[in-house]
Motif scaffolding. Structure first.
Motif, PDB file in Angstrom:
ATOM      1  N   PHE A   1       5.575   1.277  10.207  1.00  0.00           N
ATOM      2  CA  PHE A   1       5.476   2.486   9.718  1.00  0.00           C
ATOM      3  C   PHE A   1       5.605   3.248  10.173  1.00  0.00           C
ATOM      4  CE2 PHE A   1       5.074   5.524   6.179  1.00  0.00           C
ATOM      5  CZ  PHE A   1       6.530   5.982   5.879  1.00  0.00           C
ATOM      6  N   VAL A   2       3.751   2.987  10.527  1.00  0.00           N
ATOM      7  CA  VAL A   2       3.068   4.614  11.152  1.00  0.00           C
ATOM      8  C   VAL A   2       3.595   4.774  12.570  1.00  0.00           C
ATOM      9  CG1 VAL A   2       0.860   4.881  12.026  1.00  0.00           C
ATOM     10  CG2 VAL A   2       0.779   4.225  10.318  1.00  0.00           C
ATOM     11  N   GLU A   3       4.015   3.579  13.335  1.00  0.00           N
ATOM     12  CA  GLU A   3       5.041   4.315  14.470  1.00  0.00           C
ATOM     13  C   GLU A   3       5.762   4.899  13.750  1.00  0.00           C
ATOM     14  OE1 GLU A   3       5.288   0.398  16.677  1.00  0.00           O
ATOM     15  OE2 GLU A   3       3.341   0.347  16.982  1.00  0.00           O
ATOM     16  N   LEU A   4       7.397   4.571  13.081  1.00  0.00           N
ATOM     17  CA  LEU A   4       8.368   5.319  12.804  1.00  0.00           C
ATOM     18  C   LEU A   4       8.016   6.658  12.579  1.00  0.00           C
ATOM     19  CD1 LEU A   4      11.438   5.201  12.275  1.00  0.00           C
ATOM     20  CD2 LEU A   4      10.666   4.357   9.795  1.00  0.00           C
ATOM     21  N   VAL A   5       6.802   6.891  11.452  1.00  0.00           N
ATOM     22  CA  VAL A   5       6.648   8.426  11.137  1.00  0.00           C
ATOM     23  C   VAL A   5       6.001   9.179  13.142  1.00  0.00           C
ATOM     24  CG1 VAL A   5       4.622   9.759   9.968  1.00  0.00           C
ATOM     25  CG2 VAL A   5       5.779   7.851   9.551  1.00  0.00           C
TER      26      VAL A   5
ATOM     27  N   SER B   1      13.970   4.210   4.049  1.00  0.00           N
ATOM     28  CA  SER B   1      14.938   3.209   4.071  1.00  0.00           C
ATOM     29  C   SER B   1      14.093   1.943   4.900  1.00  0.00           C
ATOM     30  CB  SER B   1      16.169   3.376   5.296  1.00  0.00           C
ATOM     31  OG  SER B   1      15.661   3.654   6.853  1.00  0.00           O
ATOM     32  N   HIS B   2      12.322   2.680   5.321  1.00  0.00           N
ATOM     33  CA  HIS B   2      11.648   1.451   5.820  1.00  0.00           C
ATOM     34  C   HIS B   2      10.991   1.225   4.768  1.00  0.00           C
ATOM     35  CE1 HIS B   2      13.738   2.789   9.722  1.00  0.00           C
ATOM     36  NE2 HIS B   2      12.925   1.466   9.804  1.00  0.00           N
ATOM     37  N   ALA B   3      10.834   2.120   3.745  1.00  0.00           N
ATOM     38  CA  ALA B   3       9.930   1.746   2.861  1.00  0.00           C
ATOM     39  C   ALA B   3      10.416   0.843   1.383  1.00  0.00           C
ATOM     40  CB  ALA B   3       9.464   2.886   2.260  1.00  0.00           C
ATOM     41  N   GLU B   4       9.448   0.016   0.300  1.00  0.00           N
ATOM     42  CA  GLU B   4       9.840  -0.616  -0.490  1.00  0.00           C
ATOM     43  C   GLU B   4      10.197   0.072  -1.265  1.00  0.00           C
ATOM     44  OE1 GLU B   4       7.743  -4.263  -1.661  1.00  0.00           O
ATOM     45  OE2 GLU B   4       7.393  -4.747   0.179  1.00  0.00           O
TER      46      GLU B   4
ATOM     47  N   VAL C   1       5.166  -0.017   1.253  1.00  0.00           N
ATOM     48  CA  VAL C   1       5.024  -0.387   2.124  1.00  0.00           C
ATOM     49  C   VAL C   1       4.531  -1.780   2.379  1.00  0.00           C
ATOM     50  CG1 VAL C   1       5.153  -0.856   4.969  1.00  0.00           C
ATOM     51  CG2 VAL C   1       5.845   1.597   3.378  1.00  0.00           C
ATOM     52  N   ALA C   2       4.900  -3.023   2.834  1.00  0.00           N
ATOM     53  CA  ALA C   2       4.261  -4.045   2.838  1.00  0.00           C
ATOM     54  C   ALA C   2       2.917  -3.815   3.652  1.00  0.00           C
ATOM     55  CB  ALA C   2       4.845  -4.930   2.987  1.00  0.00           C
ATOM     56  N   ARG C   3       1.750  -3.873   3.769  1.00  0.00           N
ATOM     57  CA  ARG C   3       0.604  -3.665   4.348  1.00  0.00           C
ATOM     58  C   ARG C   3       1.330  -4.723   6.124  1.00  0.00           C
ATOM     59  NH1 ARG C   3      -4.704  -3.489   1.746  1.00  0.00           N
ATOM     60  NH2 ARG C   3      -4.588  -3.825  -0.305  1.00  0.00           N
TER      61      ARG C   3
ATOM     62  N   VAL D   1       0.835  -1.253  -0.114  1.00  0.00           N
ATOM     63  CA  VAL D   1       0.130  -0.333   0.419  1.00  0.00           C
ATOM     64  C   VAL D   1       0.659   1.251   0.133  1.00  0.00           C
ATOM     65  CG1 VAL D   1      -1.794  -0.682   1.064  1.00  0.00           C
ATOM     66  CG2 VAL D   1       0.177   0.187   2.482  1.00  0.00           C
ATOM     67  N   GLU D   2       0.484   2.490  -0.414  1.00  0.00           N
ATOM     68  CA  GLU D   2       1.349   3.212  -0.238  1.00  0.00           C
ATOM     69  C   GLU D   2       0.767   4.370   0.872  1.00  0.00           C
ATOM     70  OE1 GLU D   2       0.977   7.787  -2.874  1.00  0.00           O
ATOM     71  OE2 GLU D   2       0.811   5.366  -4.320  1.00  0.00           O
ATOM     72  N   TRP D   3       1.704   5.285   1.409  1.00  0.00           N
ATOM     73  CA  TRP D   3       1.265   6.131   2.529  1.00  0.00           C
ATOM     74  C   TRP D   3       1.697   7.629   2.269  1.00  0.00           C
ATOM     75  CZ3 TRP D   3      -1.248   5.121   6.793  1.00  0.00           C
ATOM     76  CH2 TRP D   3      -1.389   3.820   7.865  1.00  0.00           C
ATOM     77  N   GLY D   4       1.273   7.842   2.509  1.00  0.00           N
ATOM     78  CA  GLY D   4       1.663   9.425   2.188  1.00  0.00           C
ATOM     79  C   GLY D   4       2.047  10.982   3.904  1.00  0.00           C
ATOM     80  N   VAL D   5       2.870  11.167   3.663  1.00  0.00           N
ATOM     81  CA  VAL D   5       3.628  12.150   4.364  1.00  0.00           C
ATOM     82  C   VAL D   5       3.912  13.474   3.687  1.00  0.00           C
ATOM     83  CG1 VAL D   5       5.112  12.264   6.083  1.00  0.00           C
ATOM     84  CG2 VAL D   5       4.180  10.302   5.041  1.00  0.00           C
TER      85      VAL D   5
END
Length: 257
Positions: free
Chosen positions: A222-226, A184-187, A214-216, A122-126
């Motif tokens: 990933f959310v926790e990292l943000v 570094s934590h995303a594909e 990011v893998a599901r 899936v895609e996450w936007g920041v």
């Protein structure tokens, strides 16, 4: 009233029927059109709105465009919850099902490759924003004392410029560090052009506008990292959105998705 076929997305065959409540443009029910092992998610739309000439006019109507985009995105969001869709661009319309099948055949290898590459992701936007009020406050503090000479005025003007550059420099440096960490934590990652405040209506100036694939199964991480890498500097705001279908990572050109 003649109906055209509106295509929202492509995906691999679903293990279960689409939700009955999943409605598309104008509240029309969506359907699955399977061809060559791929599924096009479609619905009927009125020719009087989506034929070439009326569509051009509608695309200039911001209210109509916003309502259509919301209905389109609703279908994509529901699909993203149950599979990995390959979203097509807004207002992808064909005369009938044979036109949809021809489209699939023409780009079958590209579509299949994209779906295989994005499967389970899936895609996450920041976005990172710098609050303009921080700059205004800094400048107000500098100009609280009235200049008594031309030299004083030039000195204050230089100081205001330096304060402005320092504030934006901090925001840009934070954005660079954050993007490096998240990448570094995303594909995969994509940097998009920062959004205009006039168009986005978001408070502050957009310093970073990025998307991350990011893998599901790693989305929670990933959310926790943000959250952990958020900045405490006054006026810097991090905005996370998603999970979305992987619009930024289809590998297809803008006009083909």
């Amino acid at each position: 009233m003649t109906a055209l076929r509106y295509v929202y997305a492509l995906c691999f065959p679903l293990g279960a029927p689409l939700q009955e409540q999943m409605k598309g443009i104008g509240g029309a029910p969506t359907e699955e059109l399977e061809h060559h092992g791929l599924v096009a998610v479609v619905s009927d739309v009125p020719e009087e709105d989506f034929a070439e000439t009326p569509l051009k006019a509608h695309l200039e109507d911001l209210d109509w465009l916003a309502a259509t985009a919301r209905a389109h995105q609703h279908v994509i969001d529901v699909l993203t919850g149950v599979t990995t869709p390959l979203p097509l661009r807004l207002a992808t319309v064909f005369r009938d099902d044979s036109g949809v099948r021809s489209m699939i055949e023409d780009r079958e290898d590209d579509f299949r490759h994209a779906l295989e590459r994005l499967e389970g992701r899936v895609e996450w936007g920041v976005k990172v924003y710098m609050d303009d009020r921080q700059t205004d406050t800094a400048e107000d503090n500098i100009t609280a004392t009235k200049a008594t000479s031309g030299r004083d005025y030039l000195r204050q003007r230089h100081t205001r410029t330096m304060a402005h550059d320092e504030l934006w420099g901090k925001a840009e440096e934070f954005a660079r560090r954050l993007h490096t960490t998240l990448s570094s934590h995303a594909e995969d990652a994509r940097l998009h052009t920062p959004q205009s405040a006039t168009l986005s209506r978001a408070a502050g100036r957009n310093v970073l506008n990025a998307a991350y694939l990011v893998a599901r199964g790693r989305s929670e991480e990933f959310v926790e990292l943000v959250d952990r890498t958020g900045d405490d500097s006054p006026g810097i705001r991090v905005e996370l959105t998603g999970p979305w279908a992987a619009y930024s990572f289809t590998g297809l050109t803008e006009g083909e998705t």
